[in-house]
Enzyme design. Structure first.
Site, PDB file in Angstrom:
ATOM      1  N   LEU A 125      41.583  30.422  43.818  1.00 60.21           N
ATOM      2  CA  LEU A 125      40.229  30.901  44.139  1.00 60.21           C
ATOM      3  C   LEU A 125      40.190  32.416  44.062  1.00 60.21           C
ATOM      4  CD1 LEU A 125      39.998  28.550  47.165  1.00 60.21           C
ATOM      5  CD2 LEU A 125      38.309  28.522  45.359  1.00 60.21           C
ATOM      6  N   ASP A 175      44.245  39.847  38.802  1.00 55.28           N
ATOM      7  CA  ASP A 175      44.028  40.572  40.049  1.00 55.28           C
ATOM      8  C   ASP A 175      45.033  41.724  40.073  1.00 55.28           C
ATOM      9  OD1 ASP A 175      44.070  39.578  43.587  1.00 55.28           O
ATOM     10  OD2 ASP A 175      43.898  41.532  42.633  1.00 55.28           O
ATOM     11  N   ILE A 176      44.506  42.935  40.131  1.00 57.37           N
ATOM     12  CA  ILE A 176      45.395  44.095  40.192  1.00 57.37           C
ATOM     13  C   ILE A 176      45.081  44.844  41.473  1.00 57.37           C
ATOM     14  CG2 ILE A 176      46.223  46.118  38.971  1.00 57.37           C
ATOM     15  CD1 ILE A 176      44.997  44.964  36.451  1.00 57.37           C
ATOM     16  N   ASP A 177      46.112  45.038  42.272  1.00 57.62           N
ATOM     17  CA  ASP A 177      45.928  45.598  43.602  1.00 57.62           C
ATOM     18  C   ASP A 177      46.779  46.857  43.717  1.00 57.62           C
ATOM     19  OD1 ASP A 177      46.260  46.118  46.377  1.00 57.62           O
ATOM     20  OD2 ASP A 177      45.779  44.039  46.827  1.00 57.62           O
ATOM     21  N   GLY A 191      36.522  45.850  45.995  1.00 53.90           N
ATOM     22  CA  GLY A 191      35.886  46.248  47.247  1.00 53.90           C
ATOM     23  C   GLY A 191      36.685  47.240  48.067  1.00 53.90           C
ATOM     24  N   HIS A 248      39.452  43.077  39.769  1.00 49.89           N
ATOM     25  CA  HIS A 248      39.627  41.719  39.272  1.00 49.89           C
ATOM     26  C   HIS A 248      39.088  41.663  37.860  1.00 49.89           C
ATOM     27  CE1 HIS A 248      39.211  40.133  43.689  1.00 49.89           C
ATOM     28  NE2 HIS A 248      40.402  40.645  43.459  1.00 49.89           N
ATOM     29  N   GLU A 298      33.794  24.546  42.254  1.00 47.35           N
ATOM     30  CA  GLU A 298      34.085  24.765  43.667  1.00 47.35           C
ATOM     31  C   GLU A 298      33.752  26.196  44.065  1.00 47.35           C
ATOM     32  OE1 GLU A 298      38.213  24.578  44.828  1.00 47.35           O
ATOM     33  OE2 GLU A 298      37.732  24.973  46.933  1.00 47.35           O
ATOM     34  N   HIS A 344      32.880  43.830  50.806  1.00 47.54           N
ATOM     35  CA  HIS A 344      34.205  43.798  51.431  1.00 47.54           C
ATOM     36  C   HIS A 344      34.072  44.099  52.923  1.00 47.54           C
ATOM     37  CE1 HIS A 344      38.371  44.429  52.291  1.00 47.54           C
ATOM     38  NE2 HIS A 344      38.708  44.157  51.047  1.00 47.54           N
ATOM     39  N   CYS A 371      48.714  58.069  48.930  1.00 50.88           N
ATOM     40  CA  CYS A 371      48.222  57.079  49.893  1.00 50.88           C
ATOM     41  C   CYS A 371      49.237  55.966  50.009  1.00 50.88           C
ATOM     42  CB  CYS A 371      46.945  56.398  49.410  1.00 50.88           C
ATOM     43  SG  CYS A 371      45.643  57.468  48.891  1.00 50.88           S
TER      44      CYS A 371
END
Lengths: 451, 456
Positions: free
Chosen positions: B357, B142-144, B194, B199, B74, B365, B155
């Site tokens: 997904l 996923d690390i944000d 981005g 990721h 997918e 981005h 920040c």
């Protein structure tokens, strides 16, 4: 056959366990009576474990719970029949619980929990034998490898508060994906995809195997059920099987308790203090609209019967309300009959039992209906409002809503009980009449204590 | 000033007539828009590489190659007007490429490989035998950096700078090492998201075939930070020792990073508000009041030339690690503090479910215009999120590049070239080699098996 093997060996040595793996259905003759009774006994054990788990009990507590439940329910007057009862009850329940995804999931979890507890009780020899039965992809760690890994293994052991003793030299390696619980808890040393499992952790390995075997077996059983068994047995076993998973197993409140006899004089006050939300709602709507549709009349009517309202009082109560809407004559003509019916005075004279939570939760109220379980059937907004009216504090409301979101409706009701009465309710609510009698106990003990 | 127009598929861009002084001939206003994106997808996006990757060797000629494999994957598109298209699937590289060029999605996500082509899903049930269900999916993380907002002061929200970005670097190091050394995975791709995170795609066959439960167990193995704004201590080490994975992360990466970088870049002890946050993590009144006393005195006078933060950290460590008998909650307090600030914070939900997904590498981005380029874990300290090529920069470079004809691919004339070459050499080629072996081995094993079972 396996089971005969176990029986024979059990006479000669204690090493072989009586823990069956339920690999294949036994070629035993089972009396129809036992078919149902054995299954019900085992179901009590599984449901007890289920309650314990959803109340968040710790593993040691679950072990004790399972032990007590097993002892209380799975005995048999003839010692030689104990293992048979174990096996038969398991296979009957497989039929019952193979039929939908949700049922299978539940059955799998409970049987695995039960298996885990029983496995832990087995001797080391018996445990090894069981592991061999499962063809577990584990490899024993050689002495030399152990020496090289010792520091890391020791460190892991200390990190989980179970330091290694000199006797703890037996380790096994398995691919890490075979032991997800141990990996998740960082309870094993993982290196290059291999998990190093201590002997005492082997239970996890075995339980996973048990679960996966049972999972596959359930799918097969379901196939057989839908393709042949259900039809073949439609006059004999099928009705029993279909009724079993919804059966409520606690007291059925068909005999009203003496102390709970109430009169219609007190009913408003008692409704405020001791009715569970489902019944409060029905009661309030009845007072408001002077009417309830059939589902509501059944649910509330039988509840009141269970609470101790006598037939004459019940007739007077419903008549007082309904006649304001439909008139006394119409009440006598159209509604009195069904009330008498509920009390077993008409028709087939079945004395109907008040609905359990399970039954109420699975009902499907439609437009204009007020029955069902508010925790399930109300919108979030309405439920919050209703809880507010019961004066449940906002902290408790959040806890309740959390349970609701996770679909633990009975736990939500239990939390409400605890918030309203200011006491804890360890048993957990599974019947509206139980809520009522527990509530009355609290209310009366409060009124008896001196200020 | 007229807006620049970019013709459909045409390489040349019309540049406005009146160029202000000192402005480069080929400069492209820093924007993100559909026209730029069209050129990007037309000339720069590495369609063929993505196809090869996602095929995992099944696009070959070997009889064991699964011809349906790629078409069961997918993809999903987010289009310009926030329209979201799920269950996109393609039968070939050219179908994928044409679709992307035609639809020009602002974001492309990659989902799992299903049991059947997603386009045919309605013909299948949700449960039972004939199901539409995920069968393979990379193990992803996923690390944000917004998950670290409570520990970065430079920040907040969507911003990222070179003072807080190193938190991502540290996360990469810890997780990457563990994925390789502990779990034995080899084919790991790290990608810049981005804007403000990274990721991770673990692409080994074994990883792709993990169940949801197994994925959850790996995510839990990596989880340390628990609790929310109601709990004071979010990291709690109660055992007699740290698990070897945590101990290694601490000694090889976190300890030093905290002491030498984070302490100073975030000035963790410089104000009362900041040091109180750390004191909250110490469950001992006598110790915290002793430290508080010292630091409140020192506010004005600073005798030492050393940075306040360093000094205070030393003082704190000294008290906690000195010989004094320790209460239960204090034994690993120093490590707990370091972990609280530096240890990776993963989004658990992303990793746990096969059907989650995740944005495809080399997307652009929309908010920053930056390309989601791969990051080399071996030199991730050198990665600078503020220097990642943007869409407009790439187009500029392409403009300049039209004068040179010695390179095969458009992207090679731009700073994207480096990223694509890295993607190929360090990730794609070793992966495809291993996939080929896997396909051949399993084929041979099956042949052997059927030979055996055919024996009389």
């Amino acid at each position: 056959m396996e089971i005969y093997g176990y029986q024979r060996k059990a006479l000669h040595s204690d090493a072989i366990s009586t823990l069956p793996l339920y690999r294949s259905a036994p070629p035993l003759d089972v009396r129809l009576e036992d078919f149902e009774l054995f299954a019900i006994d085992r179901l009590r054990v599984l449901k007890g474990i289920s309650d314990g788990l959803s109340r968040g009990k710790k593993p040691e507590e679950i072990d004790n719970l399972a032990k007590d439940l097993w002892k209380a329910n799975m005995r048999h007057p003839e010692a030689s029949e104990v293992v048979n009862k174990d096996i038969i009850s398991h296979f009957v329940l497989r039929l019952v619980y193979c039929r939908t995804e949700d049922l299978r999931k539940w059955f799998l979890s409970m049987e695995t929990a039960l298996f885990r507890y029983r496995f832990r009780l087995e001797s080391a020899e018996a445990q090894r034998a069981l592991m061999a039965e499962f063809d577990l992809p584990y490899k024993a760690v050689s002495n030399s490898e152990f020496e090289s890994m010792k520091d890391n293994l020791g460190q892991v052991a200390r990190s989980i508060g179970q330091p290694l003793t000199p006797a703890d030299t037996k380790f096994y390696t398995v691919p890490f994906e075979e032991v997800p619980e141990l990996v998740a808890g960082r309870r094993v040393f993982v290196h290059k995809g291999h998990a190093y499992v201590a002997m005492n952790q082997v239970v996890s390995l075995v339980a996973t195997q048990f679960r996966s075997h049972l999972s596959k077996a359930l799918i097969l059983t379901n196939r057989k059920w839908t393709s042949s068994i259900r039809e073949q047995e439609k006059d004999r076993l099928t009705p029993i099987v279909e009724a079993l998973c919804t059966s409520y197993l606690g007291p059925d409140y068909s005999e009203p308790r003496e102390f709970a006899e109430i009169s219609i004089r007190d009913i408003d006050q008692i409704a405020m203090s001791s009715f569970p939300l489902c019944m409060r709602h029905l009661f309030e709507k009845l007072r408001e609209d002077h009417h309830l549709k059939h589902g509501g009349r059944m649910q509330l009517g039988l509840f009141l019967k269970g609470v101790g309202l006598k037939l004459d009082d019940a007739l007077a109560f419903w008549k007082a309300e309904f006649s304001q809407k439909v008139g006394a004559e119409r009440f006598d003509k159209e509604y009195a009959y069904s009330i008498r019916h509920n009390y077993g005075r008409e028709g087939k004279r079945t004395d109907y039992t008040p609905f359990s939570c399970q039954k109420i939760i699975s009902s499907t109220p439609g437009v204009g209906d007020h029955h069902g379980c508010p925790y399930r059937h109300f919108s979030e907004e309405n439920l919050r409002a209703a809880l507010g009216k019961m004066r449940v504090n906002s902290r408790a409301v959040e806890d309740v809503m959390d349970k609701v979101r996770n679909r633990h409706y009975q736990l939500a009701c239990t939390l409400t009980f605890e918030a309203v009465h200011g006491t804890s309710c360890d048993a957990g609510i599974n019947h509206p009449n139980q809520y009522f009698s527990e509530s009355q106990k609290v209310v009366q003990s409060k009124s008896h204590s001196t200020v | 000033m007229t807006r620049e127009e970019i013709g459909n598929g045409s390489e040349d861009m019309v540049i406005d007539e009146c160029e202000p002084e000192g402005r480069e001939r080929n400069s492209v206003p820093d924007e993100f828009n559909a026209n730029y994106l069209k050129v990007y997808y037309g000339k720069l996006f590495p369609h063929a590489d993505i196809f090869k990757w996602i095929s995992y060797g099944n696009d070959g000629k070997h009889p064991a190659c699964d011809q349906s494999y790629f078409s069961r994957r997918e993809f999903s598109y987010t289009l310009d007007n926030d329209i979201y298209l799920r269950y996109q699937s393609f039968n070939s590289a050219s179908e994928l490429e044409n679709s992307i060029k035609e639809k020009c999605p602002f974001k492309i996500d990659i989902g799992p490989v299903y049991s059947v082509d997603p386009a045919k899903r309605h013909a299948y049930a949700q449960t039972g035998d004939n199901v539409f269900t995920p069968v393979e999916r990379e193990l992803v993380f996923d690390i944000d950096i917004t998950d670290y907002d409570d520990v970065r002061y430079c920040c907040s929200g969507a911003d990222v700078c070179l003072d807080c970005w190193p938190l991502m670097t540290v996360a990469i190091k810890v997780i990457d090492t563990s994925l390789r050394d502990d779990f034995g995975f080899n084919h790991i791709l790290w990608v810049f998201s981005g804007r403000r995170g990274v990721h991770c795609w673990v692409c080994d066959g074994k990883a792709r075939r993990l169940t949801n439960e197994q994925r959850a167990s790996i995510a839990e193995y990596f989880r340390v930070y628990k609790g929310n704004e109601n709990s004071l201590k979010k990291v709690s080490f109660t055992g007699l020792a740290l698990h070897p994975f945590l101990a290694r992360s601490y000694s090889e990466v976190l300890k030093d990073f905290f002491k030498s970088k984070l302490l100073l870049s975030q000035k963790l002890f410089s104000t009362e508000e900041r040091y109180e946050k750390i004191l909250e993590m110490i469950p001992d009144e006598s110790i915290t009041s002793e430290l508080r006393g010292k630091w409140q005195e020192n506010k004005r006078s600073s005798i030492s030339k050393e940075d306040t933060n360093v000094v205070r950290w030393q003082q704190l460590k000294h008290i906690l690690q000195s010989g004094r008998p320790k209460a239960q909650g204090l034994r690993r307090c120093v490590e707990e503090i370091v972990f609280s600030f530096t240890y990776p914070r993963l989004d658990m939900e992303v990793s746990k479910h096969m059907n989650h997904l995740l944005k495809a590498p080399f997307c652009v981005h929309p908010k920053t215009g930056r390309v989601c380029v791969p990051i080399d874990p071996n030199c991730c300290e050198e990665f600078d999120p503020t220097a990642v090529p943007t869409l407009s920069k790439l187009l500029e470079e392409m403009n300049m590049g039209t004068l040179r004809a010695d390179v095969d691919n458009e992207w090679d004339r731009t700073s994207l070239g480096k990223s694509i070459r890295f993607f190929r050499s360090s990730f794609l080629q070793p992966l495809l080699k291993s996939c080929k072996e896997e396909i051949e081995n399993s084929y041979n094993a099956k042949l052997q098996h059927s030979k055996n079972s055919m024996s009389w």
